[in-house]
Design a protein around this motif. Structure first.
Motif, short mmCIF file in Angstrom:
data_model
loop_
_atom_site.label_atom_id
_atom_site.label_comp_id
_atom_site.label_asym_id
_atom_site.label_seq_id
_atom_site.Cartn_x
_atom_site.Cartn_y
_atom_site.Cartn_z
N UNK A 376 0.81 -1.22 0.00
CA UNK A 376 0.00 0.00 0.00
C UNK A 376 0.84 1.27 0.00
N UNK A 377 2.11 1.17 0.46
CA UNK A 377 2.92 2.39 0.63
C UNK A 377 4.06 2.49 -0.39
N UNK A 378 4.74 1.35 -0.62
CA UNK A 378 5.89 1.42 -1.54
C UNK A 378 5.85 0.34 -2.61
N UNK A 379 4.72 -0.38 -2.69
CA UNK A 379 4.61 -1.40 -3.73
C UNK A 379 4.42 -0.78 -5.11
N UNK A 380 4.41 -1.64 -6.12
CA UNK A 380 4.24 -1.17 -7.50
C UNK A 380 2.91 -0.45 -7.67
N UNK A 381 1.84 -0.98 -7.07
CA UNK A 381 0.53 -0.36 -7.24
C UNK A 381 0.47 1.04 -6.64
N UNK A 382 1.22 1.25 -5.52
CA UNK A 382 1.25 2.57 -4.90
C UNK A 382 2.02 3.57 -5.77
N UNK A 383 3.11 3.12 -6.39
CA UNK A 383 3.91 4.00 -7.25
C UNK A 383 3.12 4.39 -8.51
N UNK A 384 2.36 3.43 -9.04
CA UNK A 384 1.55 3.73 -10.23
C UNK A 384 0.44 4.72 -9.89
N UNK A 385 -0.14 4.54 -8.69
CA UNK A 385 -1.26 5.39 -8.29
C UNK A 385 -0.81 6.83 -8.04
N UNK A 386 0.49 7.02 -7.76
CA UNK A 386 1.00 8.37 -7.60
C UNK A 386 0.91 9.15 -8.92
N UNK A 387 0.99 8.43 -10.02
CA UNK A 387 0.89 9.08 -11.34
C UNK A 387 -0.55 9.44 -11.65
N UNK A 388 -1.46 8.50 -11.36
CA UNK A 388 -2.88 8.71 -11.66
C UNK A 388 -3.69 7.98 -10.59
N UNK A 389 -4.37 8.73 -9.73
CA UNK A 389 -5.11 8.09 -8.63
C UNK A 389 -6.39 7.41 -9.11
N UNK A 390 -6.67 7.46 -10.41
CA UNK A 390 -7.83 6.75 -10.95
C UNK A 390 -7.49 5.32 -11.36
N UNK A 391 -6.21 4.95 -11.22
CA UNK A 391 -5.80 3.60 -11.58
C UNK A 391 -6.00 2.70 -10.36
N UNK A 392 -7.15 2.07 -10.30
CA UNK A 392 -7.50 1.27 -9.12
C UNK A 392 -6.82 -0.10 -9.18
N UNK A 393 -6.40 -0.55 -7.99
CA UNK A 393 -5.71 -1.82 -7.87
C UNK A 393 -6.68 -2.95 -7.54
N UNK A 394 -6.56 -4.06 -8.26
CA UNK A 394 -7.36 -5.26 -8.00
C UNK A 394 -6.39 -6.43 -7.89
N UNK A 395 -6.36 -7.16 -6.78
CA UNK A 395 -5.44 -8.30 -6.66
C UNK A 395 -5.66 -9.30 -7.79
N UNK A 396 -4.59 -9.91 -8.21
CA UNK A 396 -4.65 -10.78 -9.39
C UNK A 396 -5.57 -11.96 -9.14
N UNK A 397 -5.56 -12.55 -7.95
CA UNK A 397 -6.41 -13.69 -7.64
C UNK A 397 -7.88 -13.32 -7.78
N UNK A 398 -8.22 -12.11 -7.27
CA UNK A 398 -9.62 -11.67 -7.37
C UNK A 398 -9.97 -11.35 -8.81
N UNK A 399 -8.98 -10.88 -9.57
CA UNK A 399 -9.20 -10.54 -10.98
C UNK A 399 -9.62 -11.77 -11.76
#
Length: 400
Positions: A376-399
């Motif tokens: 949530x703080x330094x993972x890939x999804x957090x770094x991507x969301x810093x660019x665009x906060x509309x990029x929502x993260x969905x875990x791959x298993x749930x996907x």
């Protein structure tokens, strides 16, 4: 004796050595497109023509009567030097001085049509004009020997010369040489075209086999690349099967099969790998163009080790097509992307830029639950969301 399992480092070294061998092999094999390169032939012909042009003088007073020069004139004509300075053509008559004019290079027909006298050439050195065909075939007129400069009587003399039997015979000889050369060139071009068509027909069959195997996810290679071997893999097996019903391919195999390295046959792994790469580029371009056309997309990123224990990062884009259906397109494998979230982000960001996609149009990201990916703080999804906060993260298993 029980075989000991190789370490990961050893696997990586072996893989690196294998890639280096493949690279060296590829460098020594000509590319497919060079076999059909029209530019190579054209450039060679142009180079020969330029070389000959630089050897032969443009001034008829310095011409040397050789077979090469006669053939060159028959094929390319001569520079008439019509745009030269005619000041050296001055001839003094009792009443006035006269010069050569451009109008003398044209013949006026009875219907007032103006025809260029392509045979007339000006010598800037001597200030006279020559008849090129008559000079080449040794006519005895002054237009073929010393040069003509009687400008006062030029119209009548030039007309008389071009209507003479000797001049017409010289023109016919030039045309005969040119037609003979055209026949030789035509045969050569027919031979080249035949060779190109032959390899294109072989390539059509190779591409058809590559597409069929690739669409079904079947392996291409076997234990060897020998025609007739039962362990030569699916690619050569398919080629041999088609040849049983295709005399053209059967003849090709009899002539070029098992030719060995350095020989062009289109039956080697080098060729089908090149075909696969070309097809992959086309498919990727089509996918990326469709993604851009649909505008909004999401990304799926995951890594897994290959058979040599080297991690490969898979990059997949998901979007909705023109029919309103969700589509997933695999775009690329990235080897050795690293495990840290910063390294992964750099790779993914580079891919987005390289494919010309825009982060502002991205609406989703999906990875596994590893901390470097979904943290949530330094993972890939957090770094991507810093660019665009509309990029929502969905875990791959749930996907899934």
């Amino acid at each position: 004796m029980k075989r000991s399992k190789l370490s990961g480092d050893k696997y990586r070294k072996l893989a690196k050595e294998k890639l280096e061998k493949q690279r060296l092999a590829l460098e020594n094999v000509p590319k497919i497109n060079t076999l059909f390169s029209k530019e190579v032939i054209t450039t060679e012909i142009e180079l020969q023509n330029k070389t000959k042009t630089s050897i032969f003088s443009k001034d008829p007073s310095q011409w040397i009567r050789t077979a090469d020069f006669i053939h060159f004139v028959a094929s390319h004509g001569v520079d008439q030097n019509m745009n030269s300075d005619f000041s050296n053509s001055k001839r003094i008559y009792s009443d006035q001085s006269r010069y050569l004019t451009k109008s003398m290079f044209y013949r006026i027909l009875s219907n007032n049509e103006k025809i260029l006298r392509t045979w007339l050439v000006y010598s800037e050195i001597k200030g006279t004009v020559f008849c090129a065909p008559c000079w080449l075939f040794r006519d005895d007129s002054d237009l073929a020997t010393t040069g003509f400069n009687d400008w006062k009587n030029a119209c009548s003399r030039l007309k008389q010369h071009e209507n003479s039997i000797n001049h017409k015979n010289c023109l016919i000889q030039i045309q005969n040489i040119n037609q003979t050369k055209e026949k030789v060139d035509s045969r050569l071009m027919n031979q080249i075209d035949g060779e190109k068509n032959y390899w294109k027909n072989i390539l059509l069959r190779i591409v058809a086999v590559v597409k069929s195997l690739a669409l079904r996810g079947l392996p291409f290679r076997g234990d060897n690349e020998l025609i007739g071997s039962s362990k030569n893999g699916n690619f050569l097996m398919s080629i041999e099967l088609i040849s049983e019903f295709d005399p053209f391919l059967a003849q090709h195999i009899n002539k070029y099969g098992n030719a060995g390295r350095g020989s062009t046959s289109y039956l080697s792994s080098t060729v089908f790998e090149e075909v696969i790469s070309s097809i992959a580029e086309k498919v990727n371009k089509y996918s990326v163009d469709e993604i851009k056309r649909r505008k909004y997309f999401s990304i799926i990123v995951d890594s897994t080790p290959d058979i040599t224990h080297i991690d490969q990062l898979s990059f997949i884009v998901r979007y909705v097509n023109d029919q309103g259906l969700p589509v997933e397109r695999f775009l690329e494998f990235i080897p050795k992307a690293g495990h840290k979230s910063a390294e992964l982000f750099d790779v993914v960001n580079d891919l987005i830029k390289r494919y010309g996609l825009d982060w502002s149009n991205c609406r989703g990201q999906s990875y596994d639950n590893a901390n470097n990916m979904s943290g949530s703080y330094s993972g890939l999804q957090a770094r991507v969301k810093e660019i665009n906060n509309l990029i929502y993260f969905v875990p791959y298993a749930a996907y899934l």
